[in-house]
Design a protein around this motif. Structure first.
Motif, PDB file in Angstrom:
ATOM      1  N   UNK A  62       0.851  -1.191   0.000  1.00 30.72           N
ATOM      2  CA  UNK A  62       0.000   0.000   0.000  1.00 30.72           C
ATOM      3  C   UNK A  62       0.889   1.245   0.000  1.00 30.72           C
ATOM      4  N   UNK A  63       0.318   2.367  -0.455  1.00 33.75           N
ATOM      5  CA  UNK A  63       1.036   3.640  -0.354  1.00 33.75           C
ATOM      6  C   UNK A  63       0.571   4.407   0.885  1.00 33.75           C
ATOM      7  N   UNK A  64      -0.370   3.825   1.634  1.00 35.54           N
ATOM      8  CA  UNK A  64      -1.006   4.529   2.748  1.00 35.54           C
ATOM      9  C   UNK A  64      -0.667   3.825   4.072  1.00 35.54           C
ATOM     10  N   UNK A  65       0.233   4.439   4.854  1.00 31.89           N
ATOM     11  CA  UNK A  65       0.644   3.771   6.096  1.00 31.89           C
ATOM     12  C   UNK A  65      -0.502   3.689   7.112  1.00 31.89           C
ATOM     13  N   UNK A  66      -1.501   4.585   7.008  1.00 35.43           N
ATOM     14  CA  UNK A  66      -2.656   4.491   7.922  1.00 35.43           C
ATOM     15  C   UNK A  66      -3.405   3.175   7.690  1.00 35.43           C
ATOM     16  N   UNK A  67      -3.504   2.778   6.406  1.00 33.19           N
ATOM     17  CA  UNK A  67      -4.209   1.534   6.079  1.00 33.19           C
ATOM     18  C   UNK A  67      -3.438   0.342   6.637  1.00 33.19           C
ATOM     19  N   UNK A  68      -2.118   0.423   6.596  1.00 34.24           N
ATOM     20  CA  UNK A  68      -1.297  -0.665   7.153  1.00 34.24           C
ATOM     21  C   UNK A  68      -1.568  -0.813   8.654  1.00 34.24           C
ATOM     22  N   UNK A  69      -1.601   0.326   9.362  1.00 33.01           N
ATOM     23  CA  UNK A  69      -1.807   0.267  10.814  1.00 33.01           C
ATOM     24  C   UNK A  69      -3.201  -0.293  11.137  1.00 33.01           C
ATOM     25  N   UNK A  70      -4.195   0.093  10.312  1.00 35.99           N
ATOM     26  CA  UNK A  70      -5.573  -0.360  10.572  1.00 35.99           C
ATOM     27  C   UNK A  70      -5.787  -1.823  10.192  1.00 35.99           C
TER      28      UNK A  70
END
Ligand code: NAD
Length: 371
Positions: A62-70
């Protein structure tokens, strides 16, 4: 076997090194009851994230680290991004109840780092900081020698971390020079030698620092000239809680030096010396040798030293940089599965950062600073 879902943020130098370690650890160490599962890799550069995830064995990118954390499959958030991003990423991971593995230096300032440690302790999550060199079997051996009293009472620590990756004045400005990420060489590499000083000799209670910017301007990637606002080299006199005294130096403009993390610990009965450019050996001098035969002994790493044997049954065959990361990752998995608590955690990293901050404050204010 407990399965730990890994979410890795960043796919640069350290991102790759962490991924290599996660892939290797279960094959090398049989004494841990947890295994890492490479779930998702995030990088701001989406194609780079996809390429790295494929090459390093992650299931998704992913390019979105928020999505990784969630992501519910992620139990451990692993942060290998530029320093100024560590705090927002770690605080978001902690708020989501995830354990956090973060590269050093932990944060731009000690206040930030302590805030991160407070948040993790309040949330009850575990934290791990990548001071890789502490995991070298020869540093663990040095700790054992000092702890056993073999070199007597420690009276002096002399440490140096010198590299030359910024020695060329045409080398462009990078995120390592961004004051929003903290200080310069004293934080980027000085934090390593300070982590070793603390590990081997205990708390540092007073410092007298000196800092210098050797290359005052550098070109940015966009071709503009910008002022360098952080230190290129730094040194400090140290006073330890034990009463021992010492010094450290850090330089990223040390022409010719590639990986000198060198130190000498002197005790009342002996001296121990190490240089990371020869990371598989320690020089040990113990007093009381026969007259005319006195001298330092070179001890090569081998299965008798902590964590060497699982890599290789034979002494003197040498471990490398990524092997230290594998030892680090083993200690993280052991800690997550109820074994020995990992060090250095966020709190210890905050103390290291406080020493960095104190050296800079001392240099600017031209006085000794207490910690
Ligand atoms: N322990 C060690 O021996 C050691 C060695 C080198 C670096 N480090 C530390 O590791 C960290 C990273 O250093 P590096 O040399 O790997 O840097 P790097 O520049 O090689 O890699 C940084 C990565 O972060 C990515 N990134 C940047 N912004 C991002 C964002 N918003 N979201 C997701 N990804 C983003 C970049 O695209 C890149 O892939 C630093 O804190 C550094 O101090 C530690």
């Amino acid at each position: 076997m407990q399965r730990i879902g890994i979410g890795l943020i960043g796919s640069g130098f350290m991102g790759r090194s962490h991924a290599i370690a996660f892939r290797a650890v279960s094959g090398i160490f049989s004494d841990i009851s947890a295994t890492p599962v490479l779930e998702i890799l995030a990088d701001i550069d989406a194609p780079a994230a996809e390429r790295a995830a494929g090459a390093l064995g992650f299931a998704r990118s992913t390019a979105d680290w928020h999505a990784l954390i969630a992501d519910p499959a992620v139990h451990l958030v692993d942060i290998t991004t530029p320093n100024r991003l560590h705090k927002p990423m770690a605080l978001a991971a902690i708020a989501a109840g995830k354990h956090v593995y973060c590269e050093k230096p932990l944060a731009p300032t000690a206040a930030d780092a302590h805030e991160m440690a407070d948040a993790a302790e309040a949330a009850g999550v575990q934290t791990f900081v990548g001071f890789s060199y502490l995991k070298n079997p020869m540093i663990a051996f040095a700790h054992e020698v000092i702890d056993s009293g073999e070199i007597g009472e420690v009276v002096s620590f002399r440490g140096l971390h010198a590299e030359d990756y910024m020695a060329d004045p045409t080398q462009p400005w990078t995120w390592r020079m961004d004051p929003a990420g903290g200080h310069g060489a004293i934080a980027d590499i000085g934090s390593h030698i300070l982590s070793i000083a603390r590990y081997l000799c205990g708390d540092i209670v007073e410092v007298s620092g000196q800092i210098a910017t050797v290359v005052p301007e550098r070109r940015t990637a966009g071709g503009e000239t910008t002022q360098v606002l952080v230190d290129d080299q730094a040194r400090a006199l140290l006073r330890f809680a034990s009463g021992a005294t010492g010094s450290v130096e850090a330089s990223w403009v040390a022409t010719g030096r590639k990986m000198t993390i060198a130190f000498e610990v002197t005790g009342t009965k002996g001296t121990l010396a190490f240089d990371q450019e020869r990371m598989n050996e320690v020089q040990l001098y113990v007093a009381g040798q026969r007259r005319g035969r006195e001298g330092f002994k070179t001890i090569l790493s081998g299965p008798a030293h902590p964590h060497y044997a699982p890599f290789c049954p034979a002494p003197g065959h040498h471990l490398g940089f990524n092997d230290m990361k594998t030892i680090e990752v083993r200690a993280i998995l052991a800690s997550l599965s109820g074994g020995l608590a990992f060090q250095p955690d966020f709190r210890e990293a905050a103390r290291i950062q406080a020493t960095v901050d104190a050296i800079v404050a001392s240099a600017r204010e031209r006085r000794w600073v207490s910690l």
